[in-house]
Design a protein around this motif. Structure first.
Motif, PDB file in Angstrom:
ATOM      1  N   LYS A   7      18.529 -51.918  65.109  1.00  0.00           N
ATOM      2  CA  LYS A   7      17.143 -51.687  64.711  1.00  0.00           C
ATOM      3  C   LYS A   7      16.805 -52.491  63.472  1.00  0.00           C
ATOM      4  CE  LYS A   7      15.918 -47.955  62.476  1.00  0.00           C
ATOM      5  NZ  LYS A   7      15.617 -46.599  62.079  1.00  0.00           N
ATOM      6  N   TRP A  45      15.882 -54.133  68.449  1.00  0.00           N
ATOM      7  CA  TRP A  45      14.721 -53.243  68.458  1.00  0.00           C
ATOM      8  C   TRP A  45      13.965 -53.395  67.151  1.00  0.00           C
ATOM      9  CZ3 TRP A  45      12.082 -49.847  71.444  1.00  0.00           C
ATOM     10  CH2 TRP A  45      11.276 -48.916  70.803  1.00  0.00           C
ATOM     11  N   ASP A  47      11.281 -51.701  64.715  1.00  0.00           N
ATOM     12  CA  ASP A  47      10.652 -50.428  64.390  1.00  0.00           C
ATOM     13  C   ASP A  47       9.373 -50.714  63.612  1.00  0.00           C
ATOM     14  OD1 ASP A  47      10.401 -47.711  64.350  1.00  0.00           O
ATOM     15  OD2 ASP A  47      11.840 -47.388  62.738  1.00  0.00           O
ATOM     16  N   ARG A  53       6.478 -51.781  67.810  1.00  0.00           N
ATOM     17  CA  ARG A  53       7.758 -51.277  68.305  1.00  0.00           C
ATOM     18  C   ARG A  53       8.137 -51.862  69.657  1.00  0.00           C
ATOM     19  NH1 ARG A  53       6.890 -44.880  67.385  1.00  0.00           N
ATOM     20  NH2 ARG A  53       6.578 -44.984  65.149  1.00  0.00           N
TER      21      ARG A  53
END
Length: 94
Positions: A7, A45, A47, A53
Motif C-alpha cells: 500500500k 495499491w 490509498d 484508490r
C-alpha cells in the motif's frame, strides 16, 4: 508462489506517476515476513480518496527480506501498470 499487496499513500508515494515499468522499489513488509521469497507476485495499491484508490500495477519480488533503516523491506520490480479497475462499491468497503 505467493502474492503480496503493498500500500502506498498518494501524499508520500503517488503510484499514478511512479514507479516506471521495470523500476525496482523498496517496499516495507509489516506482516508475513517469513513468507517473502524472490519471484513472488506483488500488487501496488494506492490509498487515499475514493477517486484515487485502487490497484495501479503489479510485479514480482526482486529480493527476499532485508533490514533497511531498521525496517523489514523487500525490493519489488514494477512490471505492469494498471488502470484502477475496482468498482467504487468495493472500494468504499475497504
Amino acid at each position: 508462489m505467493r502474492a503480496f499487496i503493498f500500500k502506498a499513500n498518494a501524499e508520500s508515494y503517488d503510484l499514478r506517476v511512479r514507479p516506471q515499468v521495470g523500476e525496482e522499489v523498496v517496499c516495507k513488509v509489516d506482516r508475513y515476513r517469513s513468507w517473502v521469497r524472490t519471484g513472488d507476485l506483488c500488487f501496488f495499491w494506492l490509498d487515499g480518496t475514493l477517486s484515487l484508490r485502487g490497484l495501479y500495477g503489479w510485479g514480482r519480488l526482486a529480493s527476499g527480506l532485508h533490514r533497511i533503516d531498521g525496517l523489514f523491506a523487500t525490493r519489488c520490480r514494477f512490471e505492469h501498470r494498471l488502470e484502477p479497475f475496482i468498482p467504487e462499491a468495493v472500494v468504499r468497503a475497504i
